[in-house]
Design an enzyme around this catalytic site. Sequence first.
Site, short mmCIF file in Angstrom:
data_model
loop_
_atom_site.label_atom_id
_atom_site.label_comp_id
_atom_site.label_asym_id
_atom_site.label_seq_id
_atom_site.Cartn_x
_atom_site.Cartn_y
_atom_site.Cartn_z
N GLY A 52 0.88 -1.17 0.00
CA GLY A 52 0.00 0.00 0.00
C GLY A 52 0.91 1.21 0.00
O GLY A 52 1.82 1.30 -0.81
N GLU A 53 0.71 2.10 0.94
CA GLU A 53 1.59 3.26 1.05
C GLU A 53 2.08 3.30 2.50
O GLU A 53 1.27 3.46 3.43
CB GLU A 53 0.80 4.51 0.67
CG GLU A 53 1.66 5.71 0.35
CD GLU A 53 2.72 5.42 -0.71
OE1 GLU A 53 2.39 4.87 -1.77
OE2 GLU A 53 3.90 5.75 -0.46
N SER A 54 3.38 3.15 2.68
CA SER A 54 3.90 3.03 4.05
C SER A 54 3.66 4.30 4.88
O SER A 54 3.47 4.23 6.09
CB SER A 54 5.38 2.68 4.03
OG SER A 54 6.12 3.64 3.34
N CYS A 80 6.18 -5.35 0.80
CA CYS A 80 6.34 -4.03 0.17
C CYS A 80 6.22 -2.89 1.20
O CYS A 80 7.13 -2.73 1.99
CB CYS A 80 5.36 -3.90 -0.99
SG CYS A 80 5.92 -2.70 -2.19
N ARG A 109 12.75 3.65 0.14
CA ARG A 109 11.39 3.74 -0.43
C ARG A 109 11.47 4.06 -1.92
O ARG A 109 12.27 4.88 -2.33
CB ARG A 109 10.59 4.84 0.26
CG ARG A 109 10.23 4.52 1.68
CD ARG A 109 9.32 5.59 2.24
NE ARG A 109 8.10 5.69 1.46
CZ ARG A 109 7.47 6.82 1.20
NH1 ARG A 109 7.93 7.96 1.65
NH2 ARG A 109 6.37 6.81 0.50
N ILE A 135 5.78 -3.44 -7.18
CA ILE A 135 4.94 -2.26 -7.45
C ILE A 135 5.47 -1.09 -6.62
O ILE A 135 5.36 -1.11 -5.39
CB ILE A 135 3.46 -2.54 -7.11
CG1 ILE A 135 2.96 -3.78 -7.87
CG2 ILE A 135 2.60 -1.32 -7.44
CD1 ILE A 135 1.59 -4.26 -7.45
N ARG A 136 6.07 -0.12 -7.27
CA ARG A 136 6.72 0.99 -6.57
C ARG A 136 7.47 0.44 -5.34
O ARG A 136 7.32 0.89 -4.21
CB ARG A 136 5.70 2.06 -6.15
CG ARG A 136 5.15 2.85 -7.34
CD ARG A 136 4.09 3.84 -6.94
NE ARG A 136 2.92 3.19 -6.40
CZ ARG A 136 2.57 3.16 -5.11
NH1 ARG A 136 3.28 3.79 -4.22
NH2 ARG A 136 1.50 2.53 -4.74
N HIS A 171 5.33 -8.49 -4.13
CA HIS A 171 4.01 -8.86 -3.61
C HIS A 171 3.78 -10.36 -3.79
O HIS A 171 3.30 -10.78 -4.84
CB HIS A 171 2.92 -8.09 -4.39
CG HIS A 171 2.82 -6.66 -4.00
ND1 HIS A 171 1.83 -6.17 -3.18
CD2 HIS A 171 3.60 -5.60 -4.31
CE1 HIS A 171 2.00 -4.88 -3.00
NE2 HIS A 171 3.06 -4.50 -3.68
N GLU A 173 1.55 -12.17 -2.67
CA GLU A 173 0.12 -12.50 -2.80
C GLU A 173 -0.36 -12.36 -4.25
O GLU A 173 -1.45 -12.77 -4.58
CB GLU A 173 -0.71 -11.62 -1.84
CG GLU A 173 -0.95 -10.18 -2.26
CD GLU A 173 0.26 -9.24 -2.08
OE1 GLU A 173 1.37 -9.72 -1.78
OE2 GLU A 173 0.07 -8.03 -2.28
N1 GLN Z 1 6.14 2.89 -2.47
C1 GLN Z 1 5.28 2.47 -1.40
C2 GLN Z 1 5.74 3.09 -0.07
O1 GLN Z 1 6.67 3.80 -0.01
C3 GLN Z 1 5.19 0.98 -1.29
C4 GLN Z 1 4.50 0.40 -2.52
C5 GLN Z 1 3.77 -0.89 -2.29
O2 GLN Z 1 3.51 -1.31 -1.17
N2 GLN Z 1 3.34 -1.50 -3.36
O3 GLN Z 1 5.11 2.84 0.91
#
Ligand code: GLN
Length: 189
Positions: A52-54, A80, A109, A135-136, A171, A173
């Site tokens: 997600g987004e940390s 992630c 990150r 993913i990112r 990921h 999952e």
């Molecule tokens: N770039 C996201 C972060 O800094 C992590 C991306 C992800 O969980 N797919 O949190």
Amino acid sequence: MNIGVLALQGAVSEHISCLKGAMEKLGIAENISLVREKEELGGLDGLIIPGGESTTHSLLLEKEGMVEGLGKIPKIFGTCAGAILISREIIGQANGQKSLGLIDMAISRNGYGRQLDSFQSPIESSLGKLDGVFIRAPVIERVGEKVEVLAEHRGKPVAVQQGKHVATTFHPELSGSTAFHEHFLRIDR
Ligand code: GLN
């Protein structure tokens, strides 16, 4: 055993189906619960922190007063953004962003940069081959000597374990494999 999936944000349902698939393969039936409040952390034997987004995760965990309780969970599997949250050092840490320091590693990150924002690549791990979906994704830049590297990609660790805690920068999952979830379930069983 009680296994929770942190459900404040991010790829929750995919982890749940993967956990169910892993349990079927192992022939075990654990309790899976969605965790949104600090009261729901009590009594957990393990917790998955999804991607997600940390930064958002971090803010929500603080707001819900969950940080202390997280530190008491016997085993955590961070994927992630979840990997960022359980690391000791975050490179490119956002203002006020906290990490739990459960795995002795420095993680950067969005470390794969814009060009490789998201990519897929076969991964050879000590748990077998799987399709790594990044993913990112963050990049693990350093690991301490107590950290076991379970998989590498382009010379950098992408799956690690310290004690009972596991982290992947990809990921699992979304990989079509339940190997990492099976591994996490087997720890301390
Ligand atoms: N770039 C996201 C972060 O800094 C992590 C991306 C992800 O969980 N797919 O949190």
